[in-house]
Motif scaffolding. Structure first.
Motif, short mmCIF file in Angstrom:
data_model
loop_
_atom_site.label_atom_id
_atom_site.label_comp_id
_atom_site.label_asym_id
_atom_site.label_seq_id
_atom_site.Cartn_x
_atom_site.Cartn_y
_atom_site.Cartn_z
N LEU A 1 72.38 68.30 -12.75
CA LEU A 1 73.54 69.12 -12.40
C LEU A 1 74.74 68.75 -13.27
CD1 LEU A 1 73.47 69.15 -8.47
CD2 LEU A 1 72.82 71.01 -10.00
N ARG B 1 74.59 78.88 -10.02
CA ARG B 1 75.55 77.83 -10.29
C ARG B 1 75.83 76.94 -9.07
NH1 ARG B 1 74.03 79.39 -14.36
NH2 ARG B 1 75.18 80.09 -16.21
N TYR C 1 69.87 77.29 -13.89
CA TYR C 1 70.99 77.55 -14.79
C TYR C 1 70.73 78.77 -15.68
CZ TYR C 1 74.76 76.73 -18.14
OH TYR C 1 75.88 76.88 -18.92
N ILE D 1 71.52 85.72 -18.69
CA ILE D 1 72.02 85.18 -17.44
C ILE D 1 72.38 86.33 -16.51
CG2 ILE D 1 73.83 83.81 -16.39
CD1 ILE D 1 71.91 82.20 -18.08
N VAL E 1 66.57 72.44 -12.43
CA VAL E 1 67.99 72.74 -12.68
C VAL E 1 68.14 73.65 -13.90
CG1 VAL E 1 70.23 71.74 -13.24
CG2 VAL E 1 68.76 70.61 -11.58
N GLU E 2 67.34 73.39 -14.93
CA GLU E 2 67.41 74.25 -16.12
C GLU E 2 67.07 75.69 -15.78
OE1 GLU E 2 65.90 74.04 -20.72
OE2 GLU E 2 64.44 73.59 -19.16
N LEU F 1 77.45 71.51 -13.63
CA LEU F 1 77.41 72.15 -12.32
C LEU F 1 77.94 71.21 -11.24
CD1 LEU F 1 73.88 73.81 -12.60
CD2 LEU F 1 76.11 74.85 -13.07
N PHE G 1 74.53 69.92 -16.92
CA PHE G 1 74.81 71.34 -17.09
C PHE G 1 76.22 71.72 -16.63
CE2 PHE G 1 70.20 71.63 -17.45
CZ PHE G 1 70.05 72.59 -18.44
#
Length: 350
Positions: A206, A181, A176, A346, A172-173, A211, A209
């Motif tokens: 999730l 997303r 992200y 990003i 997940v990191e 999400l 973060f």
């Protein structure tokens, strides 16, 4: 020389000698020590049909592939673990005895009886799904046991596994950090402690973060084969045009199937949907595109399991559990630079 003679020389009953030979706990330490000393002095050894492994070292380690599904010599993760285990335990002077479970899946299995019959010095238990209850008889027995992907908790046991919560959090990191997303999940539709832990940690990550957890983007296969992953993701692509930007598959084989299903529908990987798997089996390097995955260090798990079991068999171990750190291996199935830093730029996937 027989146990009647041992009983007479020790001043105890025949049943007491039998209990000591078979390692029953309800004997005082003083009596046990006296009888063992006499047996050692006269060179008495129990016959091969005794349950005890106390008095003779077979230099044999039992191997149990536990579970009604998912574990055999074709499994690319477990076969590497057992190869590493075999090499290390061999260097320590032990041979392996493999126990079959095919005839014991109807509820009549008894690993403990067979381990006692063959007088193994210890046992490694490699667990899949729907583990037989007899495995836990081994855990509770006098036989030292080390579990791989199964939590053993009794005094003569220990276990080792990858840190499955970190596996999911690293995935997940990475998603992200690289601008993903909308994230989906590919698991399995029956209970497995390992995959259940990964799924729960994935959902928690999730949320950590910020999400969205979209239940309609969580799909489940019938098994862990490539074909099962293909069928699960094909059903997802058939029922909706709104796919997640990225999918985490709990094994590499499922990820292979997911990529095939996506490409068959005209989606590009990773431009349209990124995919990350788990295990880092050899085939990950040769898929199109090569698969980004979380590496479970199979060599380390196998070697550590051998060393842990050796220490248990020789009463030299206090450690009861080891969690092996996973490692993200970045290839082309998930976009991004792969630099693990909060300063990583990003970039939205197309």
């Amino acid at each position: 020389m027989n146990i009647k003679t041992i009983a007479k020389m020790s001043g105890v009953s025949v049943s007491t000698v039998s209990k000591i030979i078979n390692n029953y706990p309800d004997i005082s330490e003083e009596t046990r020590t006296k009888v063992l000393r006499i047996m050692e002095e006269i060179g008495y050894r129990p016959s091969l049909n005794t349950k005890s492994t106390t008095f003779r070292k077979s230099k044999m380690v039992g191997v149990v592939f536990a579970g009604k599904l998912n574990v055999d010599f074709t499994h690319p993760f477990f076969v590497d673990v057992i190869n590493a285990f075999k090499k290390q335990i061999g260097l320590l002077g032990y041979d392996l005895l493999f126990f079959s479970n095919e005839k014991f899946l109807d509820g009549g299995e008894d690993y403990l009886a067979r381990c006692r019959h063959f007088q193994v010095d210890g046992c490694i238990i490699i667990a899949g799904d729907e583990v037989e209850s007899s495995v836990y008889d081994l855990d509770q027995s006098e036989i030292p046991c080390v579990g791989v992907d199964i939590k053993l908790s009794e005094k003569n046991s220990a276990f080792i596994m990858s840190d499955n919560e970190k596996i999911s959090s690293k995935v997940v990191e990475h998603f992200y950090l690289n601008g993903y997303r909308d994230i989906g999940f590919l698991g399995i539709d029956r209970y497995s402690e390992v995959t259940s832990t990964r799924e729960k940690a994935f959902i928690n990550s999730l949320q950590n973060f910020g999400l969205a957890y979209r239940k309609d983007w969580f799909v489940y296969s019938q098994d862990f084969r490539e074909e099962d992953g293909y069928q699960a993701v094909k059903q997802l692509t058939d029922r909706t045009d709104q796919l997640p930007q990225a999918i985490f598959a709990v094994t590499d084989l499922l990820a292979f199937g997911a990529i095939r299903a996506l490409k068959e529908k005209g989606y590009r990987v990773p431009q349209d949907v990124a995919v990350i798997g788990c295990d880092d089996i050899d085939a990950c390097r040769y898929t199109d595109p090569p698969l980004t995955t979380v590496k479970q260090d199979k060599q380390k798990i196998g070697r550590l399991a051998a060393l842990m079991l050796f220490d248990l068999m020789n009463k030299q171990m206090d450690v009861k559990r080891i969690m092996v750190e996973p490692e993200l291996v970045i290839r082309q199935s998930c976009g991004g630079s792969g630099i693990w830093s909060s300063a990583n730029p990003i970039t939205q996937s197309s």
